[in-house]
Design a protein around this motif. Structure first.
Motif, mmCIF file in Angstrom:
data_model
loop_
_atom_site.group_PDB
_atom_site.id
_atom_site.type_symbol
_atom_site.label_atom_id
_atom_site.label_comp_id
_atom_site.label_asym_id
_atom_site.label_seq_id
_atom_site.Cartn_x
_atom_site.Cartn_y
_atom_site.Cartn_z
ATOM 1 N N UNK A 42 0.649 -1.161 0.026
ATOM 2 C CA UNK A 42 0.040 -0.063 -0.026
ATOM 3 C C UNK A 42 0.942 1.302 -0.050
ATOM 4 N N UNK A 43 2.240 1.123 0.004
ATOM 5 C CA UNK A 43 3.005 2.277 0.118
ATOM 6 C C UNK A 43 4.099 2.431 -1.035
ATOM 7 N N UNK A 44 3.802 3.630 -1.588
ATOM 8 C CA UNK A 44 4.405 3.718 -3.277
ATOM 9 C C UNK A 44 5.956 3.826 -2.927
ATOM 10 N N UNK B 166 5.001 8.419 -10.029
ATOM 11 C CA UNK B 166 5.458 9.092 -8.794
ATOM 12 C C UNK B 166 5.365 10.749 -9.239
ATOM 13 N N UNK B 167 6.237 11.130 -10.192
ATOM 14 C CA UNK B 167 6.206 12.638 -10.307
ATOM 15 C C UNK B 167 4.949 13.292 -11.131
ATOM 16 N N UNK B 168 4.202 12.470 -11.818
ATOM 17 C CA UNK B 168 3.159 13.158 -12.755
ATOM 18 C C UNK B 168 2.083 11.941 -13.090
ATOM 19 N N UNK B 169 1.294 11.767 -11.727
ATOM 20 C CA UNK B 169 0.296 10.746 -11.631
ATOM 21 C C UNK B 169 -0.882 11.375 -12.264
ATOM 22 N N UNK B 170 -1.567 10.232 -13.230
ATOM 23 C CA UNK B 170 -2.787 10.783 -14.085
ATOM 24 C C UNK B 170 -3.905 10.779 -13.680
ATOM 25 N N UNK B 171 -4.319 9.841 -12.567
ATOM 26 C CA UNK B 171 -5.579 9.531 -11.941
ATOM 27 C C UNK B 171 -5.693 10.162 -10.770
ATOM 28 N N UNK C 231 14.724 6.033 6.377
ATOM 29 C CA UNK C 231 13.358 6.517 6.171
ATOM 30 C C UNK C 231 13.132 7.229 4.941
ATOM 31 N N UNK C 232 12.078 6.549 4.111
ATOM 32 C CA UNK C 232 12.023 6.912 2.718
ATOM 33 C C UNK C 232 11.304 8.288 2.588
ATOM 34 N N UNK C 233 11.972 9.351 1.908
ATOM 35 C CA UNK C 233 11.268 10.513 1.582
ATOM 36 C C UNK C 233 10.847 10.506 0.191
ATOM 37 N N UNK C 234 9.723 11.127 0.091
ATOM 38 C CA UNK C 234 8.891 11.162 -1.396
ATOM 39 C C UNK C 234 9.775 12.112 -2.328
ATOM 40 N N UNK C 235 10.514 13.146 -1.750
ATOM 41 C CA UNK C 235 11.110 13.976 -2.773
ATOM 42 C C UNK C 235 12.378 13.287 -3.082
ATOM 43 N N UNK D 51 13.003 9.966 -3.349
ATOM 44 C CA UNK D 51 12.519 8.947 -4.066
ATOM 45 C C UNK D 51 12.223 9.547 -5.441
ATOM 46 N N UNK D 52 11.634 10.615 -5.622
ATOM 47 C CA UNK D 52 11.232 11.050 -6.997
ATOM 48 C C UNK D 52 12.516 11.525 -7.622
ATOM 49 N N UNK D 53 13.428 12.175 -6.953
ATOM 50 C CA UNK D 53 14.783 12.326 -7.624
ATOM 51 C C UNK D 53 15.560 11.233 -8.168
ATOM 52 N N UNK D 54 15.345 10.204 -7.198
ATOM 53 C CA UNK D 54 16.179 8.672 -7.550
ATOM 54 C C UNK D 54 15.545 8.029 -8.880
ATOM 55 N N UNK D 55 14.499 7.874 -8.737
ATOM 56 C CA UNK D 55 13.573 7.087 -9.943
ATOM 57 C C UNK D 55 13.740 8.053 -11.305
#
Length: 591
Positions: free
Chosen positions: A214-216, A244-249, A579-583, A585-589
């Motif tokens: 359940x965790x992106x 992660x950076x440009x979700x459509x739904x 501890x995962x950080x969304x920012x 993670x976005x830069x990494x992917x």
């Protein structure tokens, strides 16, 4: 296996009972060596998808559509049980969420790994299978694999048991590996290790991976592609970086927002999935939550760096967060020791140090976080603060009352002033009792009419309607059960609320709702909050002060923002980096 043929192909999969359809014709493919994540809230259909692929659906559910595995000429939905038994654990394998229920408690773990190879005859004999089992345990980086092979499941930690499950799943080099929430209950450091291990192993073997969570943030660590599931439908499918950076739904956007504990609205509340959210109580508006900067400037804290330097120099026990005058909690030189069974016939039983010379203060109205890994001493400290355990040495005063050596009669009033919310609400709520009786249970010497009115008011305060009073715990979702636990804890109007991993087992969206609720109620009731967690991100959002505990010792303590942004102890730095950080993670992917 040709590159053009997917390892797994699911087409128009529908699952339901005679009364309700749960999966509404989903379709997707996974290529050889591809790592795909399947995310969504509880009840969205993720686990149903995995159990359909494995042929493990309960008899009460029916499935239609087609599921094909490369090299297998039969549709898995219509294949015989005998055929599926040859495929499970060999051509396709699954790692379950809770290894303690998936492992046989009466067998040594090495024998369980060897059994997989013996059943499918991938090793020539029992001796060779046992040797191969030790090699697999070493491959999943289990410490002392030869000794670990002789252990029973209960003698291993949660992360170690999950590694055993992974060794079993990979024993016969399956084409397809399904992982159903494999890291939900693990500490952040162990979670990072297990996720890296899964990614490395499937990459080395060219195995197709379906990772359900359940965790992106978990998906972003391992997967190349992500499927987003909502109410039995796949609503989005794409590369992890793009989703992660440009979700459509809209649902994907809400799910990502709820996952980000650093993203809040103008009132400091986390974003939630459900709308509208519970309104902030009037009392909370008149008593605003102190900011991290205000907490850092408060004079009650022992200087962060000075405290750490004293600890490193081996001086006397440090008193962290010292309060001038009477505080809510005062701990001095607290130690707790246990004797472990199995010391031998003549040798003394070994001593386990749960806590070692712990000292700290918590002021009235403070939000005090305690963070650390499993086995660090968090739960031992929590039990002592709630008078559910007695210290071996040291002094503990809560609300001016000494806990050490106090009788149950002396603690009667204390128990109404200090309440606790546990990690698993289903385990802490009596399944035979109705909600009305569960919430009213702590009320003593109160008439039925008054108890009924207080229960209704308390349920309303946690966002539940009065009609839930006549239902049983199993009729609620995990988030609703946690709200019931909070209502029960607050019914006595306590002054101190202790929460032990209160949100670690919840979906990210439900987690945001419960954290918002706790913040509102702490302000409304002017509570002193002690929040125990292994997740520094949750602590940073909710608490103004944090104590980091490792191996029974507090190794660092101070304002949450200071400890998080400028950690001084190596263990704290390890927790922060895991501890995962969304920012991040976005830069990494994207990179």
């Amino acid at each position: 296996m040709t590159p053009s043929t997917p390892t797994l192909s699911v087409k128009d999969l529908r699952v339901g009972s005679p009364f309700n359809e749960l999966l509404h014709g989903i379709s997707f493919e996974i290529a050889a060596g591809e790592r795909v994540g399947l995310i969504g809230e509880s009840g969205s259909g993720k686990s149903l998808t995995a159990t359909s692929v494995m042929g493990l659906l309960p008899e009460t559910l029916m499935a239609t559509g087609t599921i094909n595995l490369n090299g297998i000429d039969a549709d898995l939905l219509t294949a015989s049980e005998r055929r599926l038994n040859r495929l499970r654990g060999n051509t396709m394998a699954m790692v379950f969420q809770e290894p303690m229920t998936a492992l046989n408690p009466l067998m040594r773990v090495g024998a369980q790994v060897a059994e997989i190879m013996m059943v499918h005859r991938t090793e020539r004999g029992r001796r060779q299978a046992r040797q191969r089992a030790v090699e697999l345990l070493a491959r999943v980086k289990l410490p002392n694999p030869a000794e670990a092979a002789l252990a029973f499941p209960h003698q291993l930690s949660g992360g170690q048991r999950q590694r055993v499950m992974l060794a079993m799943a990979l024993a016969n080099d399956p084409q397809l590996l399904l992982c159903d929430e494999p890291t939900t209950a693990l500490d952040v450091t162990v979670q990072a290790e297990v996720l890296k291990l899964i990614g490395d192993l499937v990459t080395d073997r060219g195995t197709a991976l379906l990772l359900i969570t359940h965790d992106i943030a978990v998906v972003a660590e391992v997967c190349q592609r992500v499927l987003v599931m909502y109410q039995g439908d796949i609503v989005e499918d794409g590369p992890v970086g793009r989703v992660l950076t440009a979700p459509q739904h809209p649902y994907t956007r809400k799910l990502i927002a709820a996952s980000d504990l650093s993203s809040v609205d103008d009132r400091g509340r986390l974003h939630t999935m459900s709308m509208p959210v519970i309104a902030t109580p009037p009392a909370a508006a008149s008593s605003p939550r102190p900011s991290q900067a205000d907490a850092a400037a408060a004079p009650i804290l022992l200087p962060h760096r000075a405290a750490h330097q004293r600890l490193e120099q081996g001086g006397p026990p440090v008193i962290f967060n010292e309060v001038a005058g009477a505080g809510a909690i005062r701990v001095r030189g607290l130690s707790r020791q246990y004797r472990r069974r199995g010391g031998g016939l003549f040798a003394p039983a070994p001593i386990v140090h749960g806590l070692r010379e712990v000292s700290f203060d918590v002021a009235e109205g403070q939000r005090f976080g305690i963070v650390g890994e499993s086995g660090s001493g968090k739960s031992t400290l929590m039990r002592i603060l709630c008078a559910l355990d007695q210290p071996t040495s040291g002094a503990v005063d809560v609300l001016g009352q000494s806990i050490g050596g106090a009788s149950e009669r002396q603690l009667r009033d204390f128990r109404s002033q200090v309440q606790i919310v546990f990690q698993d609400p289903m385990g802490s709520l009596d399944p035979r009792m109705k909600v009305r009786d569960i919430v009213a249970e702590p009320l003593h010497h109160v008439g039925r009419a008054e108890a009924q009115a207080r229960v209704e008011a308390q349920l309303a305060a946690v966002g539940l309607d009065a009609d839930v009073m006549h239902r049983h715990p199993h009729q609620f979702s995990g988030g609703q059960r946690q709200r019931i636990s909070i209502a029960r804890a607050l019914i006595t109007r306590p002054r101190v609320l202790v929460a032990d991993e209160a949100v670690s087992a919840l979906d990210v969206s439900v987690r945001a709702q419960v954290l918002n609720l706790l913040a509102d109620l702490v302000d409304e009731y002017q509570l002193t909050l002690v929040f125990v967690s292994h997740d520094l991100g949750v602590i940073r959002h909710l608490c103004d002060t944090v104590a980091v505990i490792s191996d029974g010792r507090i190794v660092e303590c101070g304002p949450t923002a200071s400890v998080y942004d400028r950690p001084l102890h190596p263990y704290t730095r390890q927790l922060v980096s895991a501890t995962p950080s969304m920012d991040e993670l976005a830069r990494r992917v994207i990179a």
